[in-house]
Motif scaffolding. Structure first.
Motif, PDB file in Angstrom:
ATOM      1  N   ALA A  63       0.184  -7.639  -8.663  1.00 41.89           N
ATOM      2  CA  ALA A  63       0.400  -7.108  -7.324  1.00 41.89           C
ATOM      3  C   ALA A  63      -0.780  -7.420  -6.421  1.00 41.89           C
ATOM      4  N   GLU A  64      -1.929  -7.431  -7.013  1.00 40.70           N
ATOM      5  CA  GLU A  64      -3.088  -7.763  -6.206  1.00 40.70           C
ATOM      6  C   GLU A  64      -2.982  -9.180  -5.670  1.00 40.70           C
ATOM      7  N   LEU A  65      -2.357 -10.003  -6.446  1.00 40.08           N
ATOM      8  CA  LEU A  65      -2.220 -11.388  -6.017  1.00 40.08           C
ATOM      9  C   LEU A  65      -1.022 -11.569  -5.100  1.00 40.08           C
ATOM     10  N   THR A  66       0.051 -10.971  -5.446  1.00 37.41           N
ATOM     11  CA  THR A  66       1.259 -11.209  -4.668  1.00 37.41           C
ATOM     12  C   THR A  66       1.436 -10.208  -3.555  1.00 37.41           C
ATOM     13  N   GLY A  67       0.765  -9.092  -3.669  1.00 27.97           N
ATOM     14  CA  GLY A  67       0.943  -8.084  -2.661  1.00 27.97           C
ATOM     15  C   GLY A  67       2.164  -7.222  -2.915  1.00 27.97           C
ATOM     16  N   ARG A  68       2.853  -7.502  -3.970  1.00 23.65           N
ATOM     17  CA  ARG A  68       4.056  -6.732  -4.243  1.00 23.65           C
ATOM     18  C   ARG A  68       3.993  -6.226  -5.672  1.00 23.65           C
ATOM     19  N   LEU A  69       4.300  -4.998  -5.801  1.00 21.74           N
ATOM     20  CA  LEU A  69       4.281  -4.428  -7.130  1.00 21.74           C
ATOM     21  C   LEU A  69       5.537  -4.875  -7.864  1.00 21.74           C
ATOM     22  N   SER A  70       5.320  -5.416  -9.017  1.00 21.50           N
ATOM     23  CA  SER A  70       6.465  -5.953  -9.755  1.00 21.50           C
ATOM     24  C   SER A  70       7.420  -4.831 -10.144  1.00 21.50           C
TER      25      SER A  70
END
Lengths: 594, 127
Positions: A63-70
Motif C-alpha cells: 500500500a505504501e507503494l501503490t497507495g491502495r490497501l490491498s
C-alpha cells in the motif's frame, strides 16, 4: 483454555483406569487424539497468526507503494484498515500509451505531455497533502503546493483545450492520439470554448504587465506553455490525457481510489504556525520545492523568502544585492538572453509600473551584453552554465517581480505560463521560462548562495567587476551600500575556474564599429542612462578596483564615459557572436512570450 | 466542550496574555493552531468531541512567548482579544492572532485539565 483442562482431566481419569476394558482404551485413544488435534489446531492457529501478520506487513508495504490497501489485507471484524502513508516518489508512473509522436502537432503534444506530467505532479501534491503526521510547516506548504498544482493543471488543461480547438478548426484530424478525438468532440460545445478563450485572454492581459503588450493568444498558448514542457523533465514525457482535458482529467484525478478527499467544506485538519505573518506560509513550500524542478515556480514572493531566511533586510536592499548577483556571470548564453530582454525592453518602456526597477534591470542587461566574453559560446556555457543559469534566473526574477508585484501577490501562481519549467532548463526554454517565473524561488536560491558562499565573496566580486564596465548604472539601488556587506555577492564557485574566459573578451580590442550596434540597444542604453542618474556606491567600486584592476583593467574604470563608450563598442561583437540558431530560438521564444 | 449551536457555551477558561516577540518584521507567537470550521474536525487529535471545529493549540514552541504565557498544547482557544474563536475558519483565527499591529494577544482558552480541576474542587457540592 477450557479444553486443556478437560483434556487433562480425562487423561488422568484414563490413566487411573488403565488396564481396564477396551472401551476405556478406545476413549483414551479418542481423547489423546482430540488432544493432539487440539494441539495441532493451536499450532496451526499460531502459524496462521504469524502468516497474517506477515501478510499485513506485506500489504502495508504494498500500500505504501501503490497507495491502495490491498483487498487481501486481513481485517478482523471491527478492525479498521490502517492508515497508509504512501510513498509518493515510488508512485510516479507515467503510462506510455501515448508518447509525443514526431513533430507534427508538436505544440499540442507538448502541452499534452506537460499536462500529463502536471497531472502527476498534482496528484502527488495532493497525496502529499493528505499525508498525516506532518510537520506543520510541511503540511502547510504542501497544501499550498497542492492548490498551486491544481491551478496549473487547470491552466494547462485550458491551454490544451484551446489548442485542440484551434486544431479542430484548422485541421480535420486532431492528430495527437486516439484519446484526443474525444477532446475534439468537446469542441462541439461552443460555449465552453468561448469561456476558454476568455480565460486565456485574461491570463494574457495579466502576463502583459510583465512588459509584453503585444501578446497574442496564439503565441501565448503555443510558445509559453510549450517551451517549458520540452525542457523540464528528464522523465519520458508521456502525455496521458483524459479525453476532456478541462474536466475529465480533473475528475479522474480527484476520484482516484487511493484516497478520498474529505468533503469540500473540510480541508484536512492542518495546523499553522503563528510565528510568521499570514502570507508566509508559502515560503516553507519554497524550501521544500527547490529540489524538484517542476515545483519551482510556486515559490513565495521575495518578502517571504526573506522572512524565512530570517533576514531582516529591507526589500530594496535585497533587490540591490540581487541585481549584483545577476551581474556576476556573463556568458554567451547570457548574451542571447540579454538580447532578448533588450528587445523586450523597448516595448516595455510604455509600461509604467515600477519604472525605476525595470529600468535598472534593463540597464543591467545591457551591461551584460557589452561585457560578454567573446569566447566560443559552447565552452563558456560549459564552464558557466550552472552559474549562469542561476544568475540569469535571478536577474529575471527580479526583473519580473518588480514590474508587477500585484500579479504575484494576487496569484501565488502568478506566472501562469512560464512556471512549468524547472530551473534546470535547457537554456532556450529556460530563458523563456524565467521571464515568467515568479521570483520567489529564485530569490531564495540567490539568498542561499549568499549565505553559503561568503568566502568566495572576493572572487565573485572581482569577476563581477570585470564583467561590469559600467558600474554606475548597476548600482542604482545601492543607495544603501551597507547592506551589501552582510550579503556578499552570490559567489559562483564555478566562476572561479574560468578566469581566462572572461578575461579574454575584456582585453580584446573592441574594433567593431558602433554602426553595428543594435539600434535598440543604443537607444535603450541612452535612455536608461539619462533616466538613472544615481551613482553607485563608492565603496563597492573601490573594492572592485582593488581586486580587479591590475594593469589594463583599471583603465576600464577610469571614467564612466569611457565605460559607456566601451559598452557601445562592445555590444556589436556580442551580437555578432550570436549564432543564427540561437537567434531563431530566442526569437521564437520571444514571440511566444509576447 | 461539545456544545450545540445556538446554546451558550459554558467552559472553564483561562486568560492568557501573550506578548509577541518581535523578530525583524515578524511577530512571533510561539505556537501553532489547528482547526477551524473549514477543517475536518475528526482529524483533530486534541478535541474530545470529534465534531468540535474549534481552534486548538497544536504546538507550543518551548520558551516561546506562548510557552511563557503558559499556553499549553491542546488548549482550545475560545477568544482572541475578545473575538470569538469557536466558529471561525482556520485562516480567520490565524489572522486574528497574527495581526501585525498588536504586540499582545489576549486569549481565552480552555483545556481539559482546567475543567477537571474545577470539577474536583467543586465536586462534592456541585454535582
Amino acid at each position: 483454555m477450557e479444553g486443556n483442562g478437560e483434556i487433562s482431566d480425562t487423561d488422568s481419569g484414563i490413566i487411573l483406569n488403565s488396564g481396564s476394558d477396551s472401551p476405556t482404551t478406545v476413549t483414551k485413544d479418542v481423547t489423546t487424539h482430540t488432544r493432539a488435534m487440539k494441539l495441532k489446531h493451536q499450532d496451526l492457529k499460531d502459524k496462521l497468526e504469524i502468516c497474517l501478520l506477515e501478510l499485513k506487513k506485506l500489504c502495508i508495504r504494498e500500500a505504501e507503494l501503490t497507495g491502495r490497501l490491498s483487498d487481501d489485507y486481513p481485517l478482523l471484524p471491527g478492525e479498521k484498515p490502517p492508515q497508509i502513508r504512501r510513498r509518493i516518489g515510488a508512485a510516479f508512473k507515467l503510462d506510455d500509451q501515448s508518447i509525443p509522436q514526431g513533430t507534427k502537432d508538436s505544440e499540442l503534444s507538448l502541452v499534452d505531455a506537460e499536462l500529463a506530467l502536471q497531472m502527476k505532479i498534482f496528484e502527488a501534491a495532493r497525496k502529499l497533502c493528505d499525508e498525516e503526521r506532518l510537520g506543520k510547516a510541511v503540511k502547510k506548504s504542501r497544501l499550498l503546493q497542492y492548490k498551486r498544482e491544481e491551478k496549473k493543471v487547470k491552466r494547462l488543461q485550458e491551454v490544451a483545450f484551446q489548442l485542440r480547438l484551434e486544431r479542430g478548426r484548422s485541421s480535420p484530424h486532431p492528430a495527437f492520439n486516439a484519446s484526443q478525438d474525444l477532446g475534439t468532440s468537446d469542441d462541439s460545445s461552443l460555449s465552453d470554448s468561448v469561456v476558454q478563450d476568455e480565460e486565456v485572454i485574461s491570463q494574457l492581459t495579466q502576463l502583459s504587465c510583465t512588459g509584453e503588450a503585444e501578446a497574442s493568444s496564439q503565441s501565448f498558448t503555443n510558445g509559453s506553455y510549450i517551451s517549458p514542457s520540452v525542457t523540464p523533465q528528464p522523465l519520458p514525457l508521456t502525455p496521458r490525457r483524459s479525453p476532456n482535458p478541462s474536466i475529465n482529467s480533473m475528475m479522474s484525478l480527484t476520484s482516484s481510489p487511493a484516497d478520498d478527499l474529505p468533503p469540500i467544506q473540510h480541508s484536512p485538519w492542518t495546523e499553522s504556525s503563528l510565528d510568521q505573518p499570514y502570507k508566509k506560509s508559502k515560503k516553507s513550500r519554497s524550501s521544500s520545492k527547490t529540489s524538484s524542478p517542476t515545483k519551482q515556480e510556486l515559490l513565495p514572493p521575495l518578502e517571504d523568502c526573506l522572512a524565512q531566511a530570517g533576514v531582516p533586510v529591507q526589500l530594496s536592499h535585497l533587490r540591490l544585492s540581487r541585481s549584483q548577483s545577476n551581474s556576476t556571470p556573463s556568458t554567451p548564453e547570457m548574451r542571447v538572453h540579454r538580447q532578448l530582454s533588450l528587445r523586450l525592453s523597448s516595448p516595455d518602456s510604455p509600461f509604467e509600473r515600477d519604472r525605476g526597477r525595470t529600468r535598472s534591470s534593463r540597464r543591467r542587461l545591457t551591461d551584460y551584453k557589452i561585457n560578454l566574453p567573446e569566447t566560443s559560446p559552447l565552452s563558456n556555457y560549459g564552464n558557466h552554465a550552472g552559474s549562469e543559469d542561476s544568475n540569469s534566473e535571478h536577474s529575471y526574477t527580479s526583473y519580473n517581480s518588480s514590474p508587477c508585484p500585484e500579479l504575484q501577490s494576487a496569484f501565488p501562481h502568478s506566472s501562469p505560463v512560464g512556471c512549468y519549467g524547472p530551473p534546470a532548463f535547457p537554456r532556450n526554454g529556460f530563458y523563456h521560462n524565467s521571464r515568467y517565473q515568479s521570483s520567489p524561488n529564485f530569490h531564495r536560491g540567490y539568498h542561499n548562495e549568499d549565505m553559503v558562499y561568503p568566502p568566495h565573496l572576493d572572487l565573485a566580486r572581482s569577476y563581477y567587476a570585470q564583467q561590469v564596465p559600467c558600474p554606475q548604472n548597476r548600482y542604482e539601488y545601492s543607495a544603501v551600500p551597507n547592506h551589501r556587506g552582510p550579503r556578499p555577492l552570490p559567489p559562483n564557485p564555478r566562476l572561479s575556474p574560468s578566469p581566462a574566459n572572461y578575461d579574454s573578451p575584456h582585453y580584446r580590442p573592441s574594433s567593431i564599429s558602433p554602426q553595428v550596434v543594435n539600434e535598440q540597444l543604443k537607444s535603450w542604453h541612452r535612455r536608461s542612462q539619462l533616466k538613472t542618474p544615481r551613482s553607485r556606491s563608492l565603496d563597492r567600486q573601490g573594492a572592485i578596483r582593488l581586486k580587479n584592476a591590475p594593469g589594463q583593467e583599471a583603465t576600464h574604470y577610469q571614467s564612466q564615459k569611457y565605460n559607456e563608450q566601451v559598452i557601445q563598442r562592445r555590444a556589436p561583437p556580442a551580437a555578432a557572436d550570436e549564432t543564427p540558431g540561437h537567434w531563431l530560438v530566442d526569437d521564437s521564444h520571444f514571440a511566444s512570450q509576447v | 466542550m461539545a456544545h450545540t449551536p445556538g446554546q451558550p457555551v459554558s467552559a472553564v477558561v483561562e486568560r492568557i496574555e501573550i506578548k509577541k516577540l518581535r523578530q525583524g518584521d515578524n511577530l512571533i507567537l510561539g505556537f501553532s493552531i489547528g482547526g477551524g470550521i473549514d477543517q475536518d474536525p475528526s482529524q483533530n487529535p486534541f478535541s474530545q468531541n470529534k465534531s468540535d471545529k474549534g481552534i486548538y493549540v497544536t504546538r507550543v514552541s518551548p520558551k516561546g512567548p506562548a510557552d511563557e504565557a503558559r499556553l499549553k498544547e491542546g488548549d482550545k482557544i475560545m477568544q482572541v482579544n475578545g473575538w470569538d474563536m469557536t466558529m471561525v475558519t482556520h485562516d480567520q483565527a490565524r489572522k486574528k492572532l497574527t495581526k501585525k499591529g498588536e504586540d499582545v494577544v489576549r486569549l481565552l482558552v480552555t483545556r481539559r485539565s482546567l475543567e477537571e480541576v474545577v470539577k474536583q474542587s467543586m465536586g462534592p457540592w456541585h454535582k
